[in-house]
Design a protein around this motif. Sequence first.
Motif, PDB file in Angstrom:
ATOM      1  N   THR A 169     -21.124-117.673  63.558  1.00 40.30           N
ATOM      2  CA  THR A 169     -21.947-117.307  64.174  1.00 40.30           C
ATOM      3  C   THR A 169     -21.509-115.670  62.926  1.00 40.30           C
ATOM      4  OG1 THR A 169     -21.500-117.616  66.378  1.00 40.30           O
ATOM      5  CG2 THR A 169     -22.266-115.639  65.697  1.00 40.30           C
ATOM      6  N   SER A 170     -22.375-114.964  62.850  1.00 37.53           N
ATOM      7  CA  SER A 170     -22.252-113.844  61.519  1.00 37.53           C
ATOM      8  C   SER A 170     -22.241-112.683  62.791  1.00 37.53           C
ATOM      9  CB  SER A 170     -23.166-113.828  61.134  1.00 37.53           C
ATOM     10  OG  SER A 170     -24.655-113.369  61.128  1.00 37.53           O
ATOM     11  N   VAL A 171     -21.950-111.456  62.502  1.00 33.68           N
ATOM     12  CA  VAL A 171     -21.599-110.480  62.591  1.00 33.68           C
ATOM     13  C   VAL A 171     -22.728-109.496  62.206  1.00 33.68           C
ATOM     14  CG1 VAL A 171     -20.726-108.064  63.324  1.00 33.68           C
ATOM     15  CG2 VAL A 171     -19.193-110.159  63.361  1.00 33.68           C
ATOM     16  N   THR A 172     -24.502-109.291  63.078  1.00 34.20           N
ATOM     17  CA  THR A 172     -25.022-108.623  62.274  1.00 34.20           C
ATOM     18  C   THR A 172     -25.563-107.023  63.112  1.00 34.20           C
ATOM     19  OG1 THR A 172     -26.881-110.589  62.516  1.00 34.20           O
ATOM     20  CG2 THR A 172     -27.261-108.235  62.359  1.00 34.20           C
ATOM     21  N   ARG A 210     -17.463-104.259  46.463  1.00 32.39           N
ATOM     22  CA  ARG A 210     -17.514-105.634  47.582  1.00 32.39           C
ATOM     23  C   ARG A 210     -17.344-104.994  49.307  1.00 32.39           C
ATOM     24  NH1 ARG A 210     -13.054-109.666  46.138  1.00 32.39           N
ATOM     25  NH2 ARG A 210     -13.761-110.821  47.590  1.00 32.39           N
ATOM     26  N   ALA A 211     -18.709-104.958  49.595  1.00 33.20           N
ATOM     27  CA  ALA A 211     -18.631-104.712  51.218  1.00 33.20           C
ATOM     28  C   ALA A 211     -18.004-105.707  51.584  1.00 33.20           C
ATOM     29  CB  ALA A 211     -20.167-105.005  51.261  1.00 33.20           C
ATOM     30  N   GLU A 234     -29.480-103.370  57.314  1.00 36.58           N
ATOM     31  CA  GLU A 234     -28.919-104.502  58.378  1.00 36.58           C
ATOM     32  C   GLU A 234     -28.125-105.281  57.163  1.00 36.58           C
ATOM     33  OE1 GLU A 234     -31.005-108.114  59.705  1.00 36.58           O
ATOM     34  OE2 GLU A 234     -30.521-106.722  61.920  1.00 36.58           O
ATOM     35  N   LEU A 235     -27.209-105.270  57.606  1.00 34.37           N
ATOM     36  CA  LEU A 235     -25.908-105.187  57.182  1.00 34.37           C
ATOM     37  C   LEU A 235     -25.461-107.152  58.068  1.00 34.37           C
ATOM     38  CD1 LEU A 235     -23.955-105.825  54.692  1.00 34.37           C
ATOM     39  CD2 LEU A 235     -21.970-103.948  56.302  1.00 34.37           C
ATOM     40  N   VAL A 236     -25.288-108.039  57.355  1.00 37.09           N
ATOM     41  CA  VAL A 236     -24.648-109.339  58.184  1.00 37.09           C
ATOM     42  C   VAL A 236     -23.299-109.820  57.217  1.00 37.09           C
ATOM     43  CG1 VAL A 236     -25.121-111.342  58.178  1.00 37.09           C
ATOM     44  CG2 VAL A 236     -27.458-109.947  57.794  1.00 37.09           C
ATOM     45  N   LEU A 237     -22.503-109.339  57.944  1.00 31.79           N
ATOM     46  CA  LEU A 237     -20.942-110.062  57.907  1.00 31.79           C
ATOM     47  C   LEU A 237     -20.654-111.301  58.335  1.00 31.79           C
ATOM     48  CD1 LEU A 237     -19.650-106.604  59.081  1.00 31.79           C
ATOM     49  CD2 LEU A 237     -20.174-106.963  56.823  1.00 31.79           C
ATOM     50  N   ASP A 238     -20.480-112.424  56.698  1.00 34.30           N
ATOM     51  CA  ASP A 238     -20.778-113.674  57.329  1.00 34.30           C
ATOM     52  C   ASP A 238     -19.932-114.480  57.216  1.00 34.30           C
ATOM     53  OD1 ASP A 238     -21.658-113.108  54.795  1.00 34.30           O
ATOM     54  OD2 ASP A 238     -23.782-114.477  55.436  1.00 34.30           O
ATOM     55  N   GLY A 274     -16.477-110.008  55.613  1.00 36.02           N
ATOM     56  CA  GLY A 274     -17.076-108.947  54.314  1.00 36.02           C
ATOM     57  C   GLY A 274     -18.549-109.938  54.394  1.00 36.02           C
ATOM     58  N   ALA A 275     -19.481-109.412  53.420  1.00 36.31           N
ATOM     59  CA  ALA A 275     -21.093-110.316  53.859  1.00 36.31           C
ATOM     60  C   ALA A 275     -21.043-111.254  52.245  1.00 36.31           C
ATOM     61  CB  ALA A 275     -21.893-108.809  53.740  1.00 36.31           C
TER      62      ALA A 275
END
Length: 191
Positions: free
Chosen positions: A150-153, A130-131, A80-84, A98-99
Amino acid sequence: MSAQAPPEPPPLRLFFALWPDEGVRETLGKLLRSLRRTVRGRWVEPDKLHLTLAFLGAVPPGRLPELAAMVQRLDPPRFELVLDRLECWRHNRVLCLGASQMPPPMLELVRVLNSNLREAGFPIEQRPFRAHLTLARKADAAWSTLSLKTSVTWAVECVTLVESRLSGAGSGYIVLAEKRLRTMPEMVAMK
């Protein structure tokens, strides 16, 4: 009269990437629409958003089977990648998502991929990974870093080998090979 050898086919512009599924792409599209109200730039269309793991650049077409086989040998787990966080890189005017935390399986995937590429004689990016997803180019934002409310999961399930084709209309992308990431036993138990 001697026969001429056929001309060499032009090189392919290749990279390894993660592609968001439709649900994540829809969420990213909503984020893009809201950002367009406050940030000027040349926006990437939601169907072209991706996260580059390794950029190869110009590659002779004859090496494509080798790279496709490399994708199939990868065996990373799903993660799982959380883009926040939003970043506006002022030096090249790129707006990215980015994360703040890098998932260990993603870092291991990048490490293995770079190791395999190095062994095969491909040049490797020397800067730390760097993601990020590029959202806009020629961006004009009043800030350099901004945390999202609100982050994107993103449940990452696939790694791809992609060709980028440049044209007057921008870049077009063609997935040439892909590998589904393996499901971890604890993920199956959660379902």
